[in-house]
Design a protein around this motif. Structure first.
Motif, PDB file in Angstrom:
ATOM      1  N   UNK A   8      52.533  41.973  41.800  1.00  0.00           N
ATOM      2  CA  UNK A   8      52.930  43.275  41.279  1.00  0.00           C
ATOM      3  C   UNK A   8      52.831  43.297  39.757  1.00  0.00           C
ATOM      4  N   UNK A   9      53.319  42.226  39.115  1.00  0.00           N
ATOM      5  CA  UNK A   9      53.232  42.158  37.653  1.00  0.00           C
ATOM      6  C   UNK A   9      51.785  42.148  37.192  1.00  0.00           C
ATOM      7  N   UNK A  10      50.936  41.430  37.891  1.00  0.00           N
ATOM      8  CA  UNK A  10      49.513  41.376  37.527  1.00  0.00           C
ATOM      9  C   UNK A  10      48.884  42.757  37.666  1.00  0.00           C
ATOM     10  N   UNK A  11      49.212  43.461  38.758  1.00  0.00           N
ATOM     11  CA  UNK A  11      48.678  44.806  38.952  1.00  0.00           C
ATOM     12  C   UNK A  11      49.143  45.737  37.850  1.00  0.00           C
ATOM     13  N   UNK A  12      50.403  45.623  37.467  1.00  0.00           N
ATOM     14  CA  UNK A  12      50.932  46.480  36.413  1.00  0.00           C
ATOM     15  C   UNK A  12      50.225  46.220  35.088  1.00  0.00           C
ATOM     16  N   UNK A  13      49.949  44.938  34.798  1.00  0.00           N
ATOM     17  CA  UNK A  13      49.244  44.606  33.553  1.00  0.00           C
ATOM     18  C   UNK A  13      47.829  45.155  33.561  1.00  0.00           C
ATOM     19  N   UNK A  14      47.249  45.302  34.774  1.00  0.00           N
ATOM     20  CA  UNK A  14      45.893  45.836  34.886  1.00  0.00           C
ATOM     21  C   UNK A  14      45.856  47.354  34.893  1.00  0.00           C
ATOM     22  N   UNK A  65      38.011  45.647  50.635  1.00  0.00           N
ATOM     23  CA  UNK A  65      38.035  46.794  49.721  1.00  0.00           C
ATOM     24  C   UNK A  65      36.752  47.612  49.829  1.00  0.00           C
ATOM     25  N   UNK A  66      36.926  48.924  49.969  1.00  0.00           N
ATOM     26  CA  UNK A  66      35.880  49.914  49.656  1.00  0.00           C
ATOM     27  C   UNK A  66      36.637  51.029  48.963  1.00  0.00           C
ATOM     28  N   UNK A  67      36.384  51.216  47.679  1.00  0.00           N
ATOM     29  CA  UNK A  67      37.284  52.001  46.845  1.00  0.00           C
ATOM     30  C   UNK A  67      37.235  53.487  47.133  1.00  0.00           C
ATOM     31  N   UNK A 113      44.209  43.948  55.486  1.00  0.00           N
ATOM     32  CA  UNK A 113      44.726  44.882  54.485  1.00  0.00           C
ATOM     33  C   UNK A 113      43.513  45.577  53.867  1.00  0.00           C
ATOM     34  N   UNK A 114      43.490  46.900  53.890  1.00  0.00           N
ATOM     35  CA  UNK A 114      42.349  47.652  53.376  1.00  0.00           C
ATOM     36  C   UNK A 114      42.746  48.329  52.075  1.00  0.00           C
ATOM     37  N   UNK A 115      41.953  48.087  51.030  1.00  0.00           N
ATOM     38  CA  UNK A 115      42.207  48.669  49.715  1.00  0.00           C
ATOM     39  C   UNK A 115      41.249  49.826  49.476  1.00  0.00           C
ATOM     40  N   UNK A 141      42.863  41.284  43.700  1.00  0.00           N
ATOM     41  CA  UNK A 141      41.631  40.746  44.250  1.00  0.00           C
ATOM     42  C   UNK A 141      41.468  41.142  45.709  1.00  0.00           C
ATOM     43  N   UNK A 142      40.210  41.200  46.162  1.00  0.00           N
ATOM     44  CA  UNK A 142      39.892  41.433  47.565  1.00  0.00           C
ATOM     45  C   UNK A 142      38.953  40.331  48.031  1.00  0.00           C
ATOM     46  N   UNK A 143      39.276  39.743  49.183  1.00  0.00           N
ATOM     47  CA  UNK A 143      38.446  38.645  49.684  1.00  0.00           C
ATOM     48  C   UNK A 143      37.081  39.148  50.141  1.00  0.00           C
ATOM     49  N   UNK A 144      37.018  40.375  50.660  1.00  0.00           N
ATOM     50  CA  UNK A 144      35.746  41.009  50.991  1.00  0.00           C
ATOM     51  C   UNK A 144      35.679  42.325  50.230  1.00  0.00           C
ATOM     52  N   UNK A 145      34.828  42.381  49.233  1.00  0.00           N
ATOM     53  CA  UNK A 145      34.694  43.575  48.393  1.00  0.00           C
ATOM     54  C   UNK A 145      33.379  44.270  48.748  1.00  0.00           C
ATOM     55  N   UNK A 146      33.495  45.446  49.387  1.00  0.00           N
ATOM     56  CA  UNK A 146      32.311  46.176  49.836  1.00  0.00           C
ATOM     57  C   UNK A 146      31.851  47.238  48.841  1.00  0.00           C
TER      58      UNK A 146
END
Length: 397
Positions: free
Chosen positions: A30-36, A55-57, A81-83, A107-112
């Motif tokens: 959560x802290x990392x996401x907030x910094x980003x 992930x598929x944005x 988990x789908x991002x 990060x996403x292990x599979x980034x589409x």
């Protein structure tokens, strides 16, 4: 038993320690996401070894297509988990086998993202295959591979809204939903004037699902402004007419019959062979170029100029073969066919059948050069010839 109590206490403390460690890891994420530059509403624990992030944005159709990958992972026993962007999240809450849906942070292990846009073979590979290739590049770190993508098909489930049905019943059937354009890409758009002319001779009632402006001509404007509303209206359709865009993918996932306009993108490389669709193809050499921006005219590409008569003819022919109508279909499987022999076969078949589906594998060049052109003929590119046939074709034959 004091010994049993001590053992139970130690087990309880061990579980507390695991949950504390998981909480600390989640807090760090959560802290990392907030910094980003963003926040995260849910921060899943990585305790389970079979939990994977995909992930598929953005883009409704691309995100929905990616669920073919997530469903395959679920079939392998993975929790996914789908991002994706918040605008796409409501669509995924029905029909997909997802553990959770979150914002595209961390990060996403599979980034589409950019999986097919950057593929040099995108003009001949199905988008599912390009997604699978990208996923396997990243998935091999776990020592696993996704299986062949033959007959994968995204799925959505939507109960027909009674208020919508009440409104539609005031209009003659069949109910034809028009999805007129992509809101982002001119080379997947058809002018409103074309729709106005094309719908004049279509049977049934035509409904307008465009959100860029009012319905042209005699189309009934459904004032559709949200993704949820789009899904609910499409679920009620007898037939959907669309460009290659998000609404097309949603209609296919709802198993609605489709007439698709082939422009920069070939619907045969976008939709599963397990979905019922036919395409209208302008007589241009550049059709299916897979270019995001037309190099000829970026604002008014030539592929926007589709004959209204051709659209109406394809729709009216398709209406004849809807469930409940008396029609007969033929399926012809080919592999690198001799065009002369195929044309002789078609000459005999055209007068006898209401629909002719020609199935070829991915090595067969499409469209088939020199083949007889007729509105009854539909070409389907198959991943494996032994899997030929669409659901609706098998039901009608």
């Amino acid at each position: 038993n004091p010994a049993a109590k001590d053992l139970a206490f130690e087990k309880a403390m061990f579980e507390v320690a695991k949950k504390t460690l998981a909480f600390q890891r989640d807090h760090q994420r959560i802290e990392m996401a907030a910094r980003n530059g963003g926040t995260r509403t849910t921060a899943p624990s990585r305790e389970a070894k079979n939990l994977i992030t995909v992930r598929r944005t953005n883009s409704l159709g691309d995100v929905l297509q990616a669920t073919a990958i997530t469903d395959a992972l679920a079939g392998m026993g993975m929790e996914v988990e789908f991002q994706t962007h918040e605008n796409c999240q409501p669509m995924l809450r029905s029909g997909s086998q997802l553990k959770r849906i979150t914002a595209p942070l961390g990060e996403a292990e599979i980034n589409l993202d950019d999986a097919y846009e950057s593929n040099p073979h995108r003009a001949r590979l199905h988008v599912h295959e390009m997604y699978r290739l990208r996923a396997n590049e990243q998935f091999k770190a776990r020592g696993l591979l996704l299986p062949d993508i033959c007959n994968w098909a995204p799925k959505l489930i939507c109960e027909k809204d009674e208020k919508n049905l009440e409104f539609l019943r005031a209009h003659p059937k069949p109910w034809i939903m028009i999805c007129p354009r992509s809101n982002s890409w001119p080379n997947r758009t058809v002018n409103d004037s074309t729709w106005r002319e094309a719908t004049k001779t279509m049977g049934g009632t035509t409904f307008w699902l465009g959100n860029h402006g009012p319905a042209p001509g005699n189309l009934v404007d459904l004032n559709c402004r949200t993704v949820d509303a789009l899904i609910e209206w499409l679920a009620c359709a007898d037939l959907v007419v669309s460009t290659v865009s998000g609404p097309m993918h949603i209609a296919a996932a709802l198993k609605r019959p489709l007439v698709v306009l082939s422009q920069a993108y070939d619907p045969n490389l976008q939709l599963s062979n397990q979905r019922d669709f036919v395409s209208v193809r302008p007589d241009l050499e550049c059709i299916g170029c897979q270019m995001l921006t037309c190099p000829i005219d970026s604002s008014s590409p030539p592929c926007q100029q589709i004959s209204p008569g051709a659209i109406a003819a394809a729709v009216n022919l398709r209406l004849k073969s809807l469930p409940g109508s008396r029609s007969v279909s033929a399926i012809i499987a080919v592999y690198k066919p001799n065009i002369s022999k195929l044309n002789r076969c078609l000459e005999r078949a055209i007068p006898q059948f209401d629909e002719i589906v020609i199935c070829g594998d991915l090595e067969t060049p499409w469209p088939l050069s020199g083949m007889i052109q007729n509105p009854k003929i539909k070409c389907v590119r198959m991943s494996a010839v032994k899997k030929i046939g669409r659901e609706s074709c098998r039901e009608r034959v």
